[in-house]
Design a protein around this motif. Structure first.
Motif, mmCIF file in Angstrom:
data_model
loop_
_atom_site.group_PDB
_atom_site.id
_atom_site.type_symbol
_atom_site.label_atom_id
_atom_site.label_comp_id
_atom_site.label_asym_id
_atom_site.label_seq_id
_atom_site.Cartn_x
_atom_site.Cartn_y
_atom_site.Cartn_z
ATOM 1 N N GLY A 1 0.819 -1.213 0.000
ATOM 2 C CA GLY A 1 0.000 0.000 0.000
ATOM 3 C C GLY A 1 0.851 1.261 0.000
ATOM 4 N N ALA A 2 1.945 1.225 0.759
ATOM 5 C CA ALA A 2 2.845 2.381 0.801
ATOM 6 C C ALA A 2 3.506 2.598 -0.558
ATOM 7 C CB ALA A 2 3.896 2.183 1.887
ATOM 8 N N LEU A 3 3.868 1.519 -1.228
ATOM 9 C CA LEU A 3 4.452 1.654 -2.566
ATOM 10 C C LEU A 3 3.438 2.212 -3.551
ATOM 11 C CD1 LEU A 3 6.661 -1.551 -2.859
ATOM 12 C CD2 LEU A 3 7.403 0.804 -2.458
ATOM 13 N N GLN A 4 2.173 1.858 -3.356
ATOM 14 C CA GLN A 4 1.121 2.414 -4.211
ATOM 15 C C GLN A 4 0.987 3.922 -3.974
ATOM 16 O OE1 GLN A 4 -2.732 0.573 -3.632
ATOM 17 N NE2 GLN A 4 -3.110 0.659 -5.833
ATOM 18 N N ARG A 5 1.088 4.352 -2.717
ATOM 19 C CA ARG A 5 1.053 5.793 -2.420
ATOM 20 C C ARG A 5 2.257 6.494 -3.037
ATOM 21 N NH1 ARG A 5 0.305 3.695 2.198
ATOM 22 N NH2 ARG A 5 -1.628 3.680 3.322
ATOM 23 N N LEU A 6 3.419 5.831 -2.947
ATOM 24 C CA LEU A 6 4.632 6.395 -3.531
ATOM 25 C C LEU A 6 4.462 6.527 -5.041
ATOM 26 C CD1 LEU A 6 7.534 7.363 -2.988
ATOM 27 C CD2 LEU A 6 8.268 4.990 -3.346
ATOM 28 N N ILE B 1 4.784 9.987 -7.161
ATOM 29 C CA ILE B 1 5.786 10.144 -8.221
ATOM 30 C C ILE B 1 5.123 10.389 -9.576
ATOM 31 C CG2 ILE B 1 7.570 8.938 -9.542
ATOM 32 C CD1 ILE B 1 8.351 7.516 -6.940
ATOM 33 N N VAL B 2 4.174 9.509 -9.922
ATOM 34 C CA VAL B 2 3.629 9.534 -11.272
ATOM 35 C C VAL B 2 2.594 10.631 -11.464
ATOM 36 C CG1 VAL B 2 2.376 8.184 -13.004
ATOM 37 C CG2 VAL B 2 4.118 7.094 -11.603
ATOM 38 N N PHE B 3 1.658 10.729 -10.538
ATOM 39 C CA PHE B 3 0.563 11.672 -10.726
ATOM 40 C C PHE B 3 0.818 13.020 -10.069
ATOM 41 C CE2 PHE B 3 -1.286 7.384 -10.898
ATOM 42 C CZ PHE B 3 -1.629 7.382 -12.231
ATOM 43 N N GLY B 4 1.442 13.000 -8.905
ATOM 44 C CA GLY B 4 1.721 14.256 -8.213
ATOM 45 C C GLY B 4 3.007 14.910 -8.672
ATOM 46 N N GLN B 5 3.850 14.139 -9.378
ATOM 47 C CA GLN B 5 5.157 14.599 -9.830
ATOM 48 C C GLN B 5 5.939 15.246 -8.693
ATOM 49 O OE1 GLN B 5 4.639 16.914 -13.398
ATOM 50 N NE2 GLN B 5 3.960 15.138 -14.552
ATOM 51 N N LEU C 1 14.753 -3.728 -2.167
ATOM 52 C CA LEU C 1 16.073 -3.242 -2.594
ATOM 53 C C LEU C 1 16.159 -3.155 -4.114
ATOM 54 C CD1 LEU C 1 18.438 -5.126 -0.123
ATOM 55 C CD2 LEU C 1 17.724 -2.725 -0.051
ATOM 56 N N ARG C 2 15.574 -4.130 -4.806
ATOM 57 C CA ARG C 2 15.577 -4.106 -6.268
ATOM 58 C C ARG C 2 14.836 -2.870 -6.778
ATOM 59 N NH1 ARG C 2 12.949 -8.872 -7.640
ATOM 60 N NH2 ARG C 2 14.716 -9.947 -6.748
ATOM 61 N N LEU C 3 13.733 -2.540 -6.115
ATOM 62 C CA LEU C 3 12.967 -1.357 -6.505
ATOM 63 C C LEU C 3 13.796 -0.093 -6.297
ATOM 64 C CD1 LEU C 3 10.296 -0.081 -7.398
ATOM 65 C CD2 LEU C 3 9.631 -0.058 -4.985
ATOM 66 N N GLY C 4 14.552 -0.056 -5.211
ATOM 67 C CA GLY C 4 15.380 1.111 -4.913
ATOM 68 C C GLY C 4 16.444 1.372 -5.952
ATOM 69 N N SER C 5 16.859 0.325 -6.666
ATOM 70 C CA SER C 5 17.883 0.528 -7.700
ATOM 71 C C SER C 5 17.302 1.179 -8.949
ATOM 72 C CB SER C 5 18.538 -0.810 -8.057
ATOM 73 O OG SER C 5 17.605 -1.657 -8.691
ATOM 74 N N ILE C 6 15.966 1.209 -9.046
ATOM 75 C CA ILE C 6 15.301 1.770 -10.232
ATOM 76 C C ILE C 6 14.753 3.170 -9.965
ATOM 77 C CG2 ILE C 6 13.389 1.435 -11.846
ATOM 78 C CD1 ILE C 6 15.681 -0.616 -12.108
ATOM 79 N N LEU C 7 14.212 3.372 -8.762
ATOM 80 C CA LEU C 7 13.572 4.660 -8.457
ATOM 81 C C LEU C 7 14.551 5.814 -8.620
ATOM 82 C CD1 LEU C 7 11.409 3.885 -5.308
ATOM 83 C CD2 LEU C 7 10.640 4.194 -7.657
ATOM 84 N N ASP D 1 8.783 4.058 -16.672
ATOM 85 C CA ASP D 1 9.619 2.935 -16.231
ATOM 86 C C ASP D 1 9.485 2.730 -14.719
ATOM 87 O OD1 ASP D 1 11.464 0.857 -16.903
ATOM 88 O OD2 ASP D 1 13.025 2.045 -15.899
ATOM 89 N N GLN D 2 9.449 3.822 -13.972
ATOM 90 C CA GLN D 2 9.282 3.720 -12.520
ATOM 91 C C GLN D 2 7.919 3.126 -12.185
ATOM 92 O OE1 GLN D 2 10.602 7.073 -10.101
ATOM 93 N NE2 GLN D 2 11.703 7.838 -11.894
ATOM 94 N N LEU D 3 6.892 3.532 -12.919
ATOM 95 C CA LEU D 3 5.546 2.997 -12.726
ATOM 96 C C LEU D 3 5.535 1.490 -12.960
ATOM 97 C CD1 LEU D 3 2.488 3.456 -12.280
ATOM 98 C CD2 LEU D 3 2.323 3.908 -14.728
ATOM 99 N N LYS D 4 6.190 1.066 -14.031
ATOM 100 C CA LYS D 4 6.267 -0.364 -14.349
ATOM 101 C C LYS D 4 6.939 -1.137 -13.217
ATOM 102 C CE LYS D 4 9.376 -1.858 -17.162
ATOM 103 N NZ LYS D 4 10.241 -2.076 -18.309
#
Length: 173
Positions: free
Chosen positions: A38-43, A47-51, A114-120, A127-130
């Motif tokens: 849920g927290a990742l969904q808020r993030l 990122i994507v909609f609130g920029q 951790l894998r997600l952190g290497s992309i954000l 790409d971040q959304l994916k």
């Protein structure tokens, strides 16, 4: 005799408490994984909609997430704000590894995080959304596995704590 009785009672109490604490970790893990997803969904929304810039997005996510998951994002926001010339990935890794022991989650969830952190912060919004959605799918699979573990081991942990304490008392007498 009274001293033995008090000692036996304390051992039984401690063993039972240990069993209940272990059972609570099994019960907390699926909840915390769901909370992390849920927290990742808020993030993602930040990122994507609130920029929203990443440090602010992490801060907002931390304030909206329950504990202990909120501490993960707060630690990441703090690490990023401290700067010190480190990349986002280094800040994220350090924050996750430092705050992870306060959760009931295990290594598979940490690996996904951790894998997600290497992309954000390293690619465009799409790409971040994916990757955020991929992490959500992976966390859902881990949540299902955690729920299975909970069903298998939660009751057993409670019983085992009491039974092992009783064994120790019997061996002492």
């Amino acid at each position: 005799m009274l001293l033995k009785l008090i000692g036996a009672s304390l051992i039984l109490f401690a063993g039972t408490l240990i069993g209940f604490l272990q059972a609570a970790r099994y019960a907390d893990r699926p909840k915390q994984i769901r909370q992390l997803a849920g927290a990742l969904q808020r993030l993602e929304t930040e990122i994507v909609f609130g920029q929203t810039p990443l440090p602010d997005a992490l801060q907002h996510t931390a304030s909206n997430a329950g504990q202990p998951v909120g501490r993960l994002f707060q630690a990441a926001a703090d690490e990023l704000s401290a700067g010190e010339g480190r990349s986002f990935r280094e800040c994220w890794d350090h924050a996750m590894r430092r705050a992870w022991p306060t959760t009931s989650m295990r290594t598979p969830e940490l690996t996904v995080t951790l894998r997600l952190g290497s992309i954000l912060g390293m690619s465009d919004k799409d790409d971040q959304l994916k990757h955020l959605r991929l992490a959500a799918v992976q966390l859902k699979a881990e949540e299902d596995a955690a729920r299975d573990d909970q069903a298998k081991y939660e009751k057993m942990s409670r019983s085992l704590g009491l039974l092992l304490a009783a064994l120790v008392v019997i061996l002492m007498v």
